[in-house]
Each structure stands twice: as C-alpha cells, then as structure tokens.
Design an enzyme around this catalytic site. Structure first.
Site, mmCIF file in Angstrom:
data_model
loop_
_atom_site.group_PDB
_atom_site.id
_atom_site.type_symbol
_atom_site.label_atom_id
_atom_site.label_comp_id
_atom_site.label_asym_id
_atom_site.label_seq_id
_atom_site.Cartn_x
_atom_site.Cartn_y
_atom_site.Cartn_z
ATOM 1 N N ASP A 109 0.879 -1.175 0.000
ATOM 2 C CA ASP A 109 0.000 0.000 0.000
ATOM 3 C C ASP A 109 0.922 1.232 0.000
ATOM 4 O O ASP A 109 1.453 1.605 -1.046
ATOM 5 C CB ASP A 109 -0.880 -0.127 1.257
ATOM 6 C CG ASP A 109 -1.912 0.968 1.422
ATOM 7 O OD1 ASP A 109 -1.639 2.112 1.079
ATOM 8 O OD2 ASP A 109 -3.009 0.686 1.918
ATOM 9 N N LYS A 137 -1.240 -1.158 -4.447
ATOM 10 C CA LYS A 137 -2.045 0.070 -4.593
ATOM 11 C C LYS A 137 -1.089 1.178 -5.016
ATOM 12 O O LYS A 137 -0.507 1.863 -4.177
ATOM 13 C CB LYS A 137 -2.685 0.445 -3.254
ATOM 14 C CG LYS A 137 -3.859 -0.400 -2.828
ATOM 15 C CD LYS A 137 -4.486 0.222 -1.586
ATOM 16 C CE LYS A 137 -5.437 -0.702 -0.898
ATOM 17 N NZ LYS A 137 -5.720 -0.275 0.483
ATOM 18 N N ASP A 165 -7.459 -8.244 6.305
ATOM 19 C CA ASP A 165 -8.483 -8.070 7.336
ATOM 20 C C ASP A 165 -8.997 -6.650 7.456
ATOM 21 O O ASP A 165 -8.344 -5.697 7.030
ATOM 22 C CB ASP A 165 -7.892 -8.441 8.697
ATOM 23 C CG ASP A 165 -6.889 -7.378 9.176
ATOM 24 O OD1 ASP A 165 -5.918 -7.122 8.450
ATOM 25 O OD2 ASP A 165 -7.095 -6.795 10.260
#
Ligand code: IMP
Ligand code: MG
Length: 181
Positions: A109, A137, A165
């Site tokens: 990320d 991402k 999660d």
C-alpha cells in the site's frame, strides 16, 4: 460469493474472484520457478504475517523449486488506515546471510511496512532480496523499491479477504472484497 457482505460497521462488494486469484497465483509461481530453477542454493521465502498467510500457502503449493519457508510478523495497519509505525511482532531468528530471499506480501500500500523490513534484512547480508506481492495500490505507494513478482495493481480503496483483514476480521474469505463507500 456475489453478494455484498458486512464486517462490523462496513460493507464490502465482491472485487477479485477466487478463480482470478488462483490463476494469478499459478502465473506468479511459474515466473518464480523460471527464475530460480537453475540456482544452486535453495531460496528462502519469508512470509509476512498475518495478511500473507493464504497467498503464501497457495503460492508455495504451486512452486516446483525446492524452497524453505520462514515467517515474520509485521504490523502497521489500524482499522482501514496505514500507519508509519511498523512493529515487528514475530522476529526473524534464522541466519539469512548469503541466502536468496523472497519476501511474500499480501499487499503493498504505502510501502512503509516492506521498506522498514527491507532495511532490517539488508543488514543481515542476504545474497539477494526479491519481493512477491499479490496486490499493489500504486496511488498510495510512497517508497521506491520495485516489486519483482506482482499480481494485481488496484485502485486506492480498502479491501478484505484472502488473508486481508478489517480489524482482524475477513481474513478467511476465499475471495477479495472492496469497501463500499
Ligand atoms: P503499507 O505499509 O502501507 O504498504 O501496508 C502494508 C500492510 O498493510 C499490508 O501488508 C497489509 O497487511 C495492510 N494493508 C494494506 N492495505 C490494506 C487493505 O486494503 N486491506 C487490508 N489490509 C491492508
Ligand atoms: Mg501484510
């Protein structure tokens, strides 16, 4: 698995199916096999817990290259946000000197987690460090390391499932779901 699901206060819609994930995992395993089959020494796969457990397991089942697998646990995410405070909750206690290491991540990320760990690993003098990540991402990425084996590049939205999660829930979902805003 076509329905919107609820986890705690949030709703998620189907995003990447089990079939797509499985085809991608096979493809990544094939590329790794191609790169490592002629190496004399056994590569060391480092699974970055908790998020990577499913990807790691499926990837290693597909690999033909003889390999060793070890685990570290890093934590940086709170709820649906990445933080710069990375903690090592389970340490690496094997010797990686002169080893060909492949880090296995569920998702890159901002890149803080991996760059923190790469720094620590470099000081241990492995022969090489490669990175396999199922998801990336790109818009959120703030670092400059490259991902050697990349699955899906996705938009900058929060996802769960297949190991990922939301406040520790949703990891067991066999497919990936995206936050509904
Ligand atoms: P980074 O340090 O910002 O690159 O975040 C990396 C870690 O945060 C990953 O290893 C995941 O465990 C977690 N993470 C990042 N994005 C998501 C997401 O969309 N859903 C769930 N966990 C995520
Ligand atoms: Mg992770």
């Amino acid at each position: 698995m076509n329905d919107v699901i609820s986890i705690l206060d949030l709703k998620f819609k189907p995003y990447i199916s089990e079939d797509k994930i499985s085809a991608m995992v096979k493809e990544l395993a094939r590329k790794i096999d191609e790169d490592y089959r002629d190496k004399e020494s056994v590569p060391l796969f480092l699974c970055i817990l908790n998020g990577s457990f499913m990807f790691c397991s499926d990837l290693l089942k597909q690999l033909k290259t003889p390999s060793q697998i070890e685990f570290v646990r890093l934590k940086s995410y709170m709820g649906t946000q990445s933080t710069e405070n990375v903690q090592m909750l389970i340490d690496l206690n094997i010797n990686v000197k002169n080893r060909d290491v492949i880090l296995i991540e569920d998702i890159v990320d901002t890149g803080h987690t991996l760059s923190y760990f790469i720094e620590i690993l470099r000081d241990m003098n492995p022969r090489s460090i490669k990175i396999a990540s199922l998801i990336f991402k790109k818009e959120a990425f703030r670092k400059n390391f490259s991902i050697d084996y990349l699955g899906f590049e996705i938009e900058n939205k929060f996802i769960v499932g297949y190991g990922l999660d939301y406040n520790e829930l949703g990891r067991n979902l066999p497919a990936i779901f995206q936050l509904v805003d």
